[in-house]
Design an enzyme around this catalytic site. Structure first.
Site, PDB file in Angstrom:
ATOM      1  N   GLU A 275       0.800  -1.330  -0.221  1.00 28.52           N
ATOM      2  CA  GLU A 275       0.319   0.030  -0.510  1.00 28.52           C
ATOM      3  C   GLU A 275       0.416   1.413  -0.199  1.00 28.52           C
ATOM      4  O   GLU A 275       0.978   1.799   0.540  1.00 28.52           O
ATOM      5  CB  GLU A 275      -0.744  -0.045   1.338  1.00 28.52           C
ATOM      6  N   GLY A 277       1.890   4.864  -0.678  1.00 29.71           N
ATOM      7  CA  GLY A 277       1.458   6.292  -0.926  1.00 29.71           C
ATOM      8  C   GLY A 277       2.438   7.043  -1.131  1.00 29.71           C
ATOM      9  O   GLY A 277       2.847   7.723  -2.873  1.00 29.71           O
ATOM     10  N   ARG A 278       4.015   7.948  -0.015  1.00 27.60           N
ATOM     11  CA  ARG A 278       4.427   8.264  -0.224  1.00 27.60           C
ATOM     12  C   ARG A 278       5.601   8.239  -1.493  1.00 27.60           C
ATOM     13  O   ARG A 278       5.679   9.101  -2.227  1.00 27.60           O
ATOM     14  CB  ARG A 278       5.607   8.774   0.938  1.00 27.60           C
ATOM     15  N   ARG A 314       3.641  19.635   7.285  1.00 25.56           N
ATOM     16  CA  ARG A 314       4.295  18.420   7.295  1.00 25.56           C
ATOM     17  C   ARG A 314       5.976  19.577   8.150  1.00 25.56           C
ATOM     18  O   ARG A 314       5.745  18.751   9.241  1.00 25.56           O
ATOM     19  CB  ARG A 314       4.749  18.318   5.901  1.00 25.56           C
ATOM     20  N   TYR A 318       5.159  17.877  11.313  1.00 27.41           N
ATOM     21  CA  TYR A 318       6.380  16.694  11.843  1.00 27.41           C
ATOM     22  C   TYR A 318       7.503  16.938  12.579  1.00 27.41           C
ATOM     23  O   TYR A 318       8.402  15.975  12.014  1.00 27.41           O
ATOM     24  CB  TYR A 318       6.064  15.868  10.861  1.00 27.41           C
ATOM     25  N   CYS A 352      -0.725  33.960  11.100  1.00 22.22           N
ATOM     26  CA  CYS A 352      -0.287  33.708  12.716  1.00 22.22           C
ATOM     27  C   CYS A 352      -0.618  32.600  13.920  1.00 22.22           C
ATOM     28  O   CYS A 352      -1.151  32.392  14.350  1.00 22.22           O
ATOM     29  CB  CYS A 352      -1.887  34.797  12.834  1.00 22.22           C
ATOM     30  N   GLU A 353       1.244  32.117  12.953  1.00 20.64           N
ATOM     31  CA  GLU A 353       1.189  30.937  14.598  1.00 20.64           C
ATOM     32  C   GLU A 353       3.212  30.210  14.043  1.00 20.64           C
ATOM     33  O   GLU A 353       3.436  31.140  12.858  1.00 20.64           O
ATOM     34  CB  GLU A 353       0.766  29.934  13.745  1.00 20.64           C
ATOM     35  N   TYR A 381       0.982  13.940   1.480  1.00 22.07           N
ATOM     36  CA  TYR A 381       0.609  14.248   2.836  1.00 22.07           C
ATOM     37  C   TYR A 381       0.833  16.230   2.978  1.00 22.07           C
ATOM     38  O   TYR A 381       1.440  16.721   4.162  1.00 22.07           O
ATOM     39  CB  TYR A 381       1.316  13.802   3.889  1.00 22.07           C
TER      40      TYR A 381
HETATM   41  C1  LIG Z   1      -0.939   6.112   5.810  1.00 18.04           C
HETATM   42  C2  LIG Z   1      -0.648   4.294   5.205  1.00 18.04           C
HETATM   43  C3  LIG Z   1      -0.132   3.875   3.932  1.00 18.04           C
HETATM   44  C4  LIG Z   1       0.830   4.572   3.534  1.00 18.04           C
HETATM   45  O1  LIG Z   1       1.561   4.537   3.703  1.00 18.04           O
HETATM   46  P1  LIG Z   1       2.516   5.657   3.111  1.00 18.04           P
HETATM   47  O2  LIG Z   1       4.227   6.194   4.222  1.00 18.04           O
HETATM   48  O3  LIG Z   1       2.258   6.548   2.428  1.00 18.04           O
HETATM   49  O4  LIG Z   1       3.452   4.892   2.292  1.00 18.04           O
HETATM   50  C5  LIG Z   1      -0.242   2.345   3.821  1.00 18.04           C
HETATM   51  N1  LIG Z   1      -1.517   1.719   4.493  1.00 18.04           N
HETATM   52  C6  LIG Z   1      -2.345   1.651   5.776  1.00 18.04           C
HETATM   53  C7  LIG Z   1      -3.039   1.304   6.421  1.00 18.04           C
HETATM   54  C8  LIG Z   1      -1.595   3.587   6.173  1.00 18.04           C
HETATM   55  O5  LIG Z   1      -3.268   4.213   6.976  1.00 18.04           O
END
Ligand SMILES: *Cc1c(COP(=O)(O)O)cnc(C)c1O
Length: 428
Positions: A275, A277-278, A314, A318, A352-353, A381
């Site tokens: 899964e 994303g990043r 971000r 973070y 304003c932070e 993100y």
């Molecule tokens: C956020 C998330 C991802 C993706 O994470 P990345 O660091 O962006 O690859 C995959 N699976 C689950 C369950 C997530 O919550």
């Protein structure tokens, strides 16, 4: 000079063949710019790296949810990992096939579960016994059997930021192994669910293969245990979390992950789900912002830009590092000439932070008002966490492909800010 997939030349920054200054002029700032080629390249690299084992890549919609981005990935064969009913709606709108969609999240509502069941998604990644009961009940009422994976908590420390650490015992995600084993043993008593997978997602921005390998070992051991208890487990889902480049080249190539993970899976008969994303979109996007003012106070230099923490949170949330560079600078990033004229500066937004900054004490060349500043590695993100704080319209999003670009989300207007709000007619 190539910088993180973008090309800095002729006092401009090129995304593909498009100078980003042109986008800034036409679309305004702040604006998110994504490269279609880079998005496709990263997905292709993952697909190639994992090709020796049957792998379904479910793009994590929450990292960058724009329909056009989802569409591009879907056209290449990706599925989707969604964490809400809204994301499921999006994935379907982008043309996603339900049988390539997995649904995670610790707090799925009954309405979301029903929606996902009606669409016949591939499976739910179940995060608690209480959730399992609700899915079982709703599915049984509909005379359906919901395919599920148990999200286990493998108690692995990915050594990333604690806000994005999700697979340690004390985190709210997943089910501890003792409970998970009991649930697997009792699965036969539930008419509405079928245990077909084991899932773990240990965190994000992990730039080491070892935590993933350790998690895989635990997930596979648990999957065997589930099979012995009579469950038809066929999927191993390792979540996302593959790290990217923020400061330099700290992210690992897809092949490193594949080499660490595939030997254990090869010949096991399990199908793999990941899964990411990043990894797919993070380095494919940047945030373009214009310098409003330069303020010198004492020996401090503040570069005040037109993007704020509401556009990209971000750094504030973070303490994330993003490379920033004035793209129309006459000095090339990293060159001795640039170093010779650089002095520390804070690049800050208009909100304003005090936490509203993109970079603190960063060595930057002289910057004039009106200059364009680029915030790199902002694809993941970024826009998805943008808000209207300080009543600021959210930025536009643009996708570049070759020598053309499309606005894939228009900039919000002031009217958008008050849409849905009502003034009170009268006070009693
Ligand atoms: C956020 C998330 C991802 C993706 O994470 P990345 O660091 O962006 O690859 C995959 N699976 C689950 C369950 C997530 O919550």
């Amino acid at each position: 000079m190539k910088y993180l997939h973008y090309d800095l030349r002729d006092r401009d920054l090129f995304c593909g063949e498009v100078p980003v200054s042109r986008i800034a002029e036409k679309v305004g700032t702040p604006v998110y710019v994504y490269s279609r080629e880079i998005i496709e390249k990263h997905l292709t690299r993952l697909m190639d790296a994992f090709s020796t084992v049957e792998t379904l890549i479910c793009y994590s919609v929450k990292s960058l949810s724009n329909l056009a981005v989802c569409q591009v990935l879907r056209e290449m064969g990706a599925g989707f990992d969604v964490v809400s009913g809204g994301e499921l709606f999006r994935a379907l709108q982008a043309g996603g096939h339900p049988k390539k969609i997995v649904f995670a999240g610790v707090g799925k509502s009954p309405e979301e579960i029903e929606f996902a069941l009606d669409r016949r998604i591939l499976m739910f990644n179940v995060e608690s016994e209480a959730e399992l009961k609700v899915i079982d009940l709703i599915a049984a009422q509909k005379n359906l059997v919901a395919d599920i994976a148990l999200r286990i908590n493998p108690d692995v420390d990915p050594k990333t930021h604690r806000y994005i650490t999700t697979g340690k015992r004390e985190s709210k995600f997943g089910i501890d192994l003792v409970t998970a084993k009991r649930l697997a043993a009792e699965m036969g008593n539930r008419a509405g669910v079928r245990l077909v997978g084991v899932h773990a997602h240990i965190g994000s921005q992990i730039t080491d293969v070892e935590p993933h390998r350790a998690a895989l070992e635990k997930v596979m051991a648990f999957a065997e245990c589930c099979r012995e208890l009579g469950n038809p487990v066929e999927y191993i889902n390792l979540g996302g979390g593959f790290g990217i480049h923020y400061q330099g080249y700290e992210g690992l190539p897809a092949s490193d992950y594949a080499e660490a993970l595939l030997p254990a899976l090869a010949g096991s008969g399990y199908k793999l789900i990941i899964e990411p994303g990043r990894f797919i979109v993070g380095n494919a996007g940047l945030l373009l912002t214009r310098v409003l003012y330069v303020k010198e106070s004492g020996d401090k230099r503040f570069i005040i830009v037109d993007a704020g923490m509401n556009d990209l949170i971000r750094p504030s949330l973070y303490s994330a590092h993003h490379e920033v560079w004035p793209i129309d600078s006459e000095f090339e990033k990293g060159s001795p000439e640039a170093e010779a004229v650089s002095t520390p500066a804070d690049v800050v937004g208009p909100i304003c932070e005090t936490g509203d900054f993109f970079a603190l004490d960063r060595m930057l060349p002289p910057v004039k008002e009106g200059a364009l500043i680029c915030v790199f590695s902002a694809g993941a993100y970024g826009m998805v966490m943008a808000s209207n704080y300080n009543s600021r319209p959210r930025p536009a999003e643009v996708m570049v492909s070759g020598d053309y670009y499309d606005v894939i989300r228009s900039r919000e207007t002031w009217d958008d800010l008050i849409r849905g709000e009502r003034k009170i007619a009268r006070w009693d």
